[in-house]
Design a protein around this motif. Structure first.
Motif, PDB file in Angstrom:
ATOM      1  N   GLU A 233       0.854  -1.062  -0.082  1.00  0.00           N
ATOM      2  CA  GLU A 233      -0.021  -0.110   0.118  1.00  0.00           C
ATOM      3  C   GLU A 233       0.923   1.465  -0.070  1.00  0.00           C
ATOM      4  O   GLU A 233       0.885   1.995  -0.870  1.00  0.00           O
ATOM      5  N   GLN A 234       1.998   1.265   0.487  1.00  0.00           N
ATOM      6  CA  GLN A 234       2.795   2.337   1.059  1.00  0.00           C
ATOM      7  C   GLN A 234       3.791   2.638  -0.099  1.00  0.00           C
ATOM      8  O   GLN A 234       3.968   3.551  -0.749  1.00  0.00           O
ATOM      9  N   GLU A 235       4.036   1.454  -0.767  1.00  0.00           N
ATOM     10  CA  GLU A 235       5.068   1.594  -2.094  1.00  0.00           C
ATOM     11  C   GLU A 235       4.464   1.830  -3.406  1.00  0.00           C
ATOM     12  O   GLU A 235       4.737   2.409  -4.050  1.00  0.00           O
ATOM     13  N   ALA A 236       3.224   1.041  -3.403  1.00  0.00           N
ATOM     14  CA  ALA A 236       2.648   0.862  -4.713  1.00  0.00           C
ATOM     15  C   ALA A 236       1.316   1.824  -4.638  1.00  0.00           C
ATOM     16  O   ALA A 236       0.541   1.819  -5.670  1.00  0.00           O
ATOM     17  N   HIS A 237       1.045   2.581  -3.708  1.00  0.00           N
ATOM     18  CA  HIS A 237       0.040   3.473  -3.325  1.00  0.00           C
ATOM     19  C   HIS A 237      -1.495   2.742  -3.635  1.00  0.00           C
ATOM     20  O   HIS A 237      -2.348   2.952  -4.362  1.00  0.00           O
ATOM     21  N   VAL A 238      -1.265   1.640  -3.066  1.00  0.00           N
ATOM     22  CA  VAL A 238      -2.679   0.833  -3.020  1.00  0.00           C
ATOM     23  C   VAL A 238      -3.743   1.427  -2.208  1.00  0.00           C
ATOM     24  O   VAL A 238      -3.343   1.725  -1.054  1.00  0.00           O
ATOM     25  N   ASN A 239      -4.937   1.361  -2.631  1.00  0.00           N
ATOM     26  CA  ASN A 239      -6.001   1.701  -1.994  1.00  0.00           C
ATOM     27  C   ASN A 239      -5.973   0.879  -0.604  1.00  0.00           C
ATOM     28  O   ASN A 239      -6.298  -0.295  -0.362  1.00  0.00           O
ATOM     29  N   PRO A 240      -6.132   1.677   0.608  1.00  0.00           N
ATOM     30  CA  PRO A 240      -6.129   1.137   1.934  1.00  0.00           C
ATOM     31  C   PRO A 240      -7.387   0.157   2.142  1.00  0.00           C
ATOM     32  O   PRO A 240      -7.188  -0.869   2.782  1.00  0.00           O
ATOM     33  N   GLU A 241      -8.492   0.640   1.425  1.00  0.00           N
ATOM     34  CA  GLU A 241      -9.876  -0.497   1.800  1.00  0.00           C
ATOM     35  C   GLU A 241      -9.512  -1.731   0.992  1.00  0.00           C
ATOM     36  O   GLU A 241      -9.975  -2.689   1.419  1.00  0.00           O
ATOM     37  N   LEU A 242      -8.725  -1.693  -0.193  1.00  0.00           N
ATOM     38  CA  LEU A 242      -8.357  -2.811  -0.862  1.00  0.00           C
ATOM     39  C   LEU A 242      -7.536  -3.735  -0.152  1.00  0.00           C
ATOM     40  O   LEU A 242      -7.584  -4.940  -0.071  1.00  0.00           O
ATOM     41  N   VAL A 243      -6.594  -3.104   0.550  1.00  0.00           N
ATOM     42  CA  VAL A 243      -5.541  -3.568   1.275  1.00  0.00           C
ATOM     43  C   VAL A 243      -6.198  -4.572   2.524  1.00  0.00           C
ATOM     44  O   VAL A 243      -6.114  -5.607   2.754  1.00  0.00           O
ATOM     45  N   LEU A 244      -7.503  -3.799   3.280  1.00  0.00           N
ATOM     46  CA  LEU A 244      -8.039  -4.559   4.325  1.00  0.00           C
ATOM     47  C   LEU A 244      -8.650  -5.577   3.851  1.00  0.00           C
ATOM     48  O   LEU A 244      -8.582  -6.496   4.544  1.00  0.00           O
TER      49      LEU A 244
END
Ligand SMILES: [Zn+2]
Length: 217
Positions: free
Chosen positions: A150-161
């Motif tokens: 999420e931090q390196e590739a700016h993935v959406n936090p909701e998707l990460v969750l």
């Protein structure tokens, strides 16, 4: 008397089917079994056909989500549905005392315990008490890489969750399979099945992440 290897035990594939049918009733708003409540004779004994290890979240009571009456499910609830020694012992107890052959490890979407663990990794915060840490430390290995992504590739936090929830359910199921010599043996023998699942708070639907091939099929 031990019920381990009892011929009267509900086979895992059939137990899973009962849960699927119950969840369909739940989603359709047609609860049946769970509404029956107390009945005479309930105190005489129990023969739960499945164990559910689920989250303590107030929106995920297994008996309602699977529309099952009293005596049908042996339920362990703990924040983040983490596998702690007491949970492993509870599964051993159900397998030995009631001959239960199916364990579902049920995570759910928008899980606060997983979300809190992600925040701890993001911010480098402490979990608070040692007791809280005993929960977040068990979730952390499953979500660490995802938060980094999420931090390196700016993935959406909701998707990460969402991904973290699936990863945690699978990992908890795996941890339980190797949680003790007894459980490991029963799983290897094909007697006990452990299935990870995710319950979607927005639809009510439970997605089972593995299938059980019925014996003889
Ligand atoms: Zn939760």
């Amino acid at each position: 008397m031990s019920q381990l290897y009892s011929k009267d035990s509900i086979p895992p594939a059939e137990a899973l089917q009962r849960l699927k049918e119950g969840n369909t009733r739940f989603v359709g708003g047609a609860l049946e079994q769970s509404l029956k409540g107390w009945r005479p004779g309930l105190g005489e004994g129990q023969r739960p056909f499945a164990v559910v290890i689920g989250c303590s979240d107030s929106r995920s009571p297994a008996e309602l989500v699977f529309d099952q009456g009293l005596g049908a499910l042996f339920v362990v609830r703990v924040a983040g549905n983490v596998i702690a020694p007491s949970g492993v012992g509870s599964v051993e107890f159900a397998a030995a005392q009631f001959g239960t052959r199916l364990v579902v490890v049920m995570g759910h979407t928008r899980c606060g315990a997983i979300s809190a663990t992600c925040d701890i990794i993001r911010n480098g915060d402490s979990a608070g008490s040692a007791n809280l840490r005993s929960i977040t430390d068990r979730i952390r290995p499953q979500v660490e890489d995802l938060v980094r992504l999420e931090q390196e590739a700016h993935v959406n936090p909701e998707l990460v969750l969402r991904h973290a929830t699936y990863a945690n359910a699978r990992s908890c199921a795996d941890r339980l399979r190797h949680g003790s010599t007894l459980i490991e043996t029963l799983v290897q023998q094909g007697w006990l099945h452990v299935v990870p699942a995710v319950y979607d708070l927005d639809t009510g639907n439970v997605e089972f992440l593995e299938r059980i091939v019925p014996q003889g099929a």
